[in-house]
Design an enzyme around this catalytic site. Structure first.
Site, PDB file in Angstrom:
ATOM      1  N   ASN A 174       0.853  -1.184   0.000  1.00 47.34           N
ATOM      2  CA  ASN A 174       0.000   0.000   0.000  1.00 47.34           C
ATOM      3  C   ASN A 174       0.897   1.244   0.000  1.00 47.34           C
ATOM      4  O   ASN A 174       1.688   1.433   0.933  1.00 47.34           O
ATOM      5  CB  ASN A 174      -0.903  -0.045   1.241  1.00 47.34           C
ATOM      6  CG  ASN A 174      -1.839   1.141   1.316  1.00 47.34           C
ATOM      7  OD1 ASN A 174      -1.436   2.259   1.028  1.00 47.34           O
ATOM      8  ND2 ASN A 174      -3.074   0.906   1.725  1.00 47.34           N
ATOM      9  N   HIS A 194       0.958   6.245   1.833  1.00 45.98           N
ATOM     10  CA  HIS A 194       1.675   7.206   2.675  1.00 45.98           C
ATOM     11  C   HIS A 194       2.890   7.832   1.997  1.00 45.98           C
ATOM     12  O   HIS A 194       3.487   8.762   2.529  1.00 45.98           O
ATOM     13  CB  HIS A 194       1.975   6.589   4.039  1.00 45.98           C
ATOM     14  CG  HIS A 194       0.685   6.298   4.752  1.00 45.98           C
ATOM     15  ND1 HIS A 194      -0.218   7.298   5.056  1.00 45.98           N
ATOM     16  CD2 HIS A 194       0.091   5.138   5.118  1.00 45.98           C
ATOM     17  CE1 HIS A 194      -1.299   6.763   5.600  1.00 45.98           C
ATOM     18  NE2 HIS A 194      -1.126   5.445   5.650  1.00 45.98           N
ATOM     19  N   HIS A 254      -5.621   3.621  -1.654  1.00 45.82           N
ATOM     20  CA  HIS A 254      -6.936   4.004  -1.130  1.00 45.82           C
ATOM     21  C   HIS A 254      -7.238   5.424  -1.592  1.00 45.82           C
ATOM     22  O   HIS A 254      -6.628   6.389  -1.115  1.00 45.82           O
ATOM     23  CB  HIS A 254      -6.897   3.918   0.401  1.00 45.82           C
ATOM     24  CG  HIS A 254      -8.220   4.138   1.062  1.00 45.82           C
ATOM     25  ND1 HIS A 254      -8.385   4.036   2.420  1.00 45.82           N
ATOM     26  CD2 HIS A 254      -9.431   4.465   0.570  1.00 45.82           C
ATOM     27  CE1 HIS A 254      -9.652   4.280   2.725  1.00 45.82           C
ATOM     28  NE2 HIS A 254     -10.305   4.546   1.617  1.00 45.82           N
ATOM     29  N   ARG A 306      -9.349   8.131  -1.014  1.00 44.54           N
ATOM     30  CA  ARG A 306     -10.316   8.518   0.016  1.00 44.54           C
ATOM     31  C   ARG A 306     -11.221   9.635  -0.487  1.00 44.54           C
ATOM     32  O   ARG A 306     -10.835  10.420  -1.347  1.00 44.54           O
ATOM     33  CB  ARG A 306      -9.581   8.976   1.285  1.00 44.54           C
ATOM     34  CG  ARG A 306      -8.779   7.860   1.946  1.00 44.54           C
ATOM     35  CD  ARG A 306      -8.266   8.337   3.293  1.00 44.54           C
ATOM     36  NE  ARG A 306      -9.368   8.513   4.205  1.00 44.54           N
ATOM     37  CZ  ARG A 306      -9.699   7.671   5.188  1.00 44.54           C
ATOM     38  NH1 ARG A 306      -8.974   6.603   5.411  1.00 44.54           N
ATOM     39  NH2 ARG A 306     -10.728   7.913   5.954  1.00 44.54           N
ATOM     40  N   ARG A 351      -7.081  12.694   1.032  1.00 46.00           N
ATOM     41  CA  ARG A 351      -6.019  13.154   1.934  1.00 46.00           C
ATOM     42  C   ARG A 351      -4.638  12.626   1.535  1.00 46.00           C
ATOM     43  O   ARG A 351      -3.625  13.195   1.910  1.00 46.00           O
ATOM     44  CB  ARG A 351      -6.331  12.800   3.389  1.00 46.00           C
ATOM     45  CG  ARG A 351      -6.178  11.358   3.736  1.00 46.00           C
ATOM     46  CD  ARG A 351      -6.411  11.139   5.214  1.00 46.00           C
ATOM     47  NE  ARG A 351      -7.791  11.438   5.582  1.00 46.00           N
ATOM     48  CZ  ARG A 351      -8.437  10.826   6.587  1.00 46.00           C
ATOM     49  NH1 ARG A 351      -7.812   9.938   7.333  1.00 46.00           N
ATOM     50  NH2 ARG A 351      -9.688  11.104   6.855  1.00 46.00           N
ATOM     51  N   HIS A 352      -4.586  11.530   0.801  1.00 47.94           N
ATOM     52  CA  HIS A 352      -3.258  11.112   0.300  1.00 47.94           C
ATOM     53  C   HIS A 352      -3.301  10.859  -1.208  1.00 47.94           C
ATOM     54  O   HIS A 352      -2.873  11.691  -1.976  1.00 47.94           O
ATOM     55  CB  HIS A 352      -2.653   9.957   1.104  1.00 47.94           C
ATOM     56  CG  HIS A 352      -3.597   8.918   1.615  1.00 47.94           C
ATOM     57  ND1 HIS A 352      -4.418   8.195   0.797  1.00 47.94           N
ATOM     58  CD2 HIS A 352      -3.844   8.460   2.876  1.00 47.94           C
ATOM     59  CE1 HIS A 352      -5.122   7.351   1.519  1.00 47.94           C
ATOM     60  NE2 HIS A 352      -4.812   7.487   2.796  1.00 47.94           N
ATOM     61  N   GLU A 405      -8.677   0.488  -2.925  1.00 53.65           N
ATOM     62  CA  GLU A 405      -9.524   0.556  -1.724  1.00 53.65           C
ATOM     63  C   GLU A 405     -10.453   1.741  -1.878  1.00 53.65           C
ATOM     64  O   GLU A 405     -10.013   2.841  -2.248  1.00 53.65           O
ATOM     65  CB  GLU A 405      -8.661   0.743  -0.479  1.00 53.65           C
ATOM     66  CG  GLU A 405      -7.824  -0.473  -0.168  1.00 53.65           C
ATOM     67  CD  GLU A 405      -6.936  -0.265   1.045  1.00 53.65           C
ATOM     68  OE1 GLU A 405      -6.228  -1.214   1.399  1.00 53.65           O
ATOM     69  OE2 GLU A 405      -6.943   0.842   1.625  1.00 53.65           O
ATOM     70  N   THR A 450     -17.862  -2.549  15.505  1.00 54.34           N
ATOM     71  CA  THR A 450     -17.231  -2.159  16.775  1.00 54.34           C
ATOM     72  C   THR A 450     -15.707  -2.091  16.652  1.00 54.34           C
ATOM     73  O   THR A 450     -15.078  -1.162  17.138  1.00 54.34           O
ATOM     74  CB  THR A 450     -17.559  -3.204  17.869  1.00 54.34           C
ATOM     75  OG1 THR A 450     -18.757  -3.848  17.506  1.00 54.34           O
ATOM     76  CG2 THR A 450     -17.645  -2.585  19.217  1.00 54.34           C
ATOM     77  N   GLU A 476     -11.203  -9.299   3.222  1.00 55.87           N
ATOM     78  CA  GLU A 476      -9.924  -8.918   3.815  1.00 55.87           C
ATOM     79  C   GLU A 476     -10.175  -8.743   5.303  1.00 55.87           C
ATOM     80  O   GLU A 476     -10.953  -7.874   5.716  1.00 55.87           O
ATOM     81  CB  GLU A 476      -9.379  -7.628   3.192  1.00 55.87           C
ATOM     82  CG  GLU A 476      -8.061  -7.225   3.858  1.00 55.87           C
ATOM     83  CD  GLU A 476      -7.225  -6.264   3.048  1.00 55.87           C
ATOM     84  OE1 GLU A 476      -7.217  -6.358   1.808  1.00 55.87           O
ATOM     85  OE2 GLU A 476      -6.567  -5.420   3.670  1.00 55.87           O
ATOM     86  N   HIS A 499      -3.871  -4.366   7.767  1.00 52.34           N
ATOM     87  CA  HIS A 499      -3.972  -3.195   8.639  1.00 52.34           C
ATOM     88  C   HIS A 499      -3.065  -3.342   9.857  1.00 52.34           C
ATOM     89  O   HIS A 499      -3.234  -4.267  10.641  1.00 52.34           O
ATOM     90  CB  HIS A 499      -5.402  -2.883   9.102  1.00 52.34           C
ATOM     91  CG  HIS A 499      -5.600  -1.405   9.321  1.00 52.34           C
ATOM     92  ND1 HIS A 499      -5.138  -0.763  10.434  1.00 52.34           N
ATOM     93  CD2 HIS A 499      -6.138  -0.451   8.544  1.00 52.34           C
ATOM     94  CE1 HIS A 499      -5.412   0.527  10.334  1.00 52.34           C
ATOM     95  NE2 HIS A 499      -6.012   0.741   9.185  1.00 52.34           N
TER      96      HIS A 499
HETATM   97  N1  PXP Z   1      -5.991  -3.081   4.056  1.00 53.92           N
HETATM   98  C1  PXP Z   1      -6.957  -2.134   4.138  1.00 53.92           C
HETATM   99  C2  PXP Z   1      -8.341  -2.488   3.729  1.00 53.92           C
HETATM  100  C3  PXP Z   1      -6.650  -0.824   4.552  1.00 53.92           C
HETATM  101  O1  PXP Z   1      -7.625   0.110   4.616  1.00 53.92           O
HETATM  102  C4  PXP Z   1      -5.322  -0.508   4.870  1.00 53.92           C
HETATM  103  C5  PXP Z   1      -4.971   0.889   5.269  1.00 53.92           C
HETATM  104  O2  PXP Z   1      -5.178   1.745   4.194  1.00 53.92           O
HETATM  105  C6  PXP Z   1      -4.349  -1.517   4.751  1.00 53.92           C
HETATM  106  C7  PXP Z   1      -4.729  -2.796   4.376  1.00 53.92           C
HETATM  107  C8  PXP Z   1      -2.915  -1.257   5.058  1.00 53.92           C
HETATM  108  O3  PXP Z   1      -2.784  -0.937   6.417  1.00 53.92           O
HETATM  109  P1  PXP Z   1      -1.404  -0.378   6.961  1.00 53.92           P
HETATM  110  O4  PXP Z   1      -1.103   0.869   6.186  1.00 53.92           O
HETATM  111  O5  PXP Z   1      -1.660  -0.161   8.399  1.00 53.92           O
HETATM  112  O6  PXP Z   1      -0.369  -1.444   6.694  1.00 53.92           O
END
Ligand code: PXP
Length: 259
Positions: free
Chosen positions: A13, A16, A49, A51, A55-56, A79, A110, A160, A205
């Site tokens: 991913n 960032h 992603h 968004r 934001r990124h 995403e 939750t 996922e 994540h």
């Molecule tokens: N999978 C999904 C569905 C996510 O939303 C994210 C964060 O954007 C990730 C994986 C990757 O998570 P991380 O950046 O914490 O490794």
């Protein structure tokens, strides 16, 4: 691998990289360059992603990533929130995969996954239209049996499993703490249930070098999507080295689970 466990794909991913770029409003560092380096270092695909608040990752990033990845013959996992705008963008690009994620509080379970069971009527048609367009659809959910069942009911291809709570517990209380082990057990059961219902299982994540091994050892897991830790680690060792090290942790956990 002796027992025939299938390997685990690594999706990197690159969100960032765009976060750092956007902090100064420059054109660098370029997420497409990060994708190129990640693929060169052994990533099986790229996750981004888009968004709602941009934001990124930006719309232009998605255009450029689609172009680069098509040329490279590697998949983009987009995403996206379950909104009309994001659906239209996904249908225009038709990426290899789309992972539906919650962005608004009311859509979140939750622990933090998409509440598919509670939003069946809204999620199901989006899943159907994306699949009809040839995109594999994944739902980012908690390892909760009701959510897994709902994902199967609306004919998603993939779930996922949200590993955020596990990774947080492992960092706060220790990898082998009762708190972390209890969540790992839920992930393991959720993965088995999803597979029994015909879903492919991914996870992601918050994963780092320590938490990746127990997750990669879950037999049904076929893909991990990892971002924040890898981009952070890249500051110190470079992106290729961070990815190669993560890949080695995944492969050795998988081989250990298969022995
Ligand atoms: N999978 C999904 C569905 C996510 O939303 C994210 C964060 O954007 C990730 C994986 C990757 O998570 P991380 O950046 O914490 O490794």
């Amino acid at each position: 691998m002796s027992g025939g466990l299938l390997p685990v794909r690594l999706g990197v991913n690159i969100d960032h990289v765009a976060t750092v770029r956007n902090a100064r409003g420059t054109t660098y560092p370029d997420p497409v360059r990060a994708a190129e380096v990640a693929i060169g270092a052994g990533a099986d695909g790229i996750t981004a992603h888009l968004r709602e608040d941009r934001r990124h990752i930006s719309d232009a990033d998605i255009d450029a990533l689609m172009g680069f990845l098509q040329q490279a013959g590697k998949p983009l996992n987009l995403e996206m929130a379950v909104t009309d705008e994001m659906e239209a963008i996904a249908l225009r690009h038709r990426p290899h995969a789309a992972c539906l994620v919650p962005e608004r509080r009311e859509e979140v379970t939750t622990e933090g996954g998409l509440n598919v069971a509670g939003h069946h009527n809204r999620v199901a048609p989006v899943v159907r239209r994306l699949r009809e367009a040839g995109t594999r659809v994944s739902l980012f959910i908690e390892a909760d049996l009701a959510q897994v069942q709902a994902a199967a009911d609306i004919k998603a291809d993939v779930v996922e499993l949200h590993t955020g709570a596990y990774c947080d517990a492992a960092r706060e209380y220790g990898l082998h703490s009762a708190e972390a082990e209890a969540i790992l057990e839920r992930l393991t059961k959720g993965a088995a249930a999803a597979r029994r219902l015909g879903l492919e299982v991914h996870a992601g994540h918050g994963i780092d070098y320590a938490t990746v091994a127990p997750i990669a050892a879950i037999p049904e897991v076929r893909e991990l999507n990892i971002g924040h830790f890898l981009i952070g680690e890249a500051i110190f060792v470079g992106l290729p080295e961070a990815i190669r090290t993560m890949r080695a942790h995944i492969d050795s956990a998988r081989a250990g689970a298969d022995a």
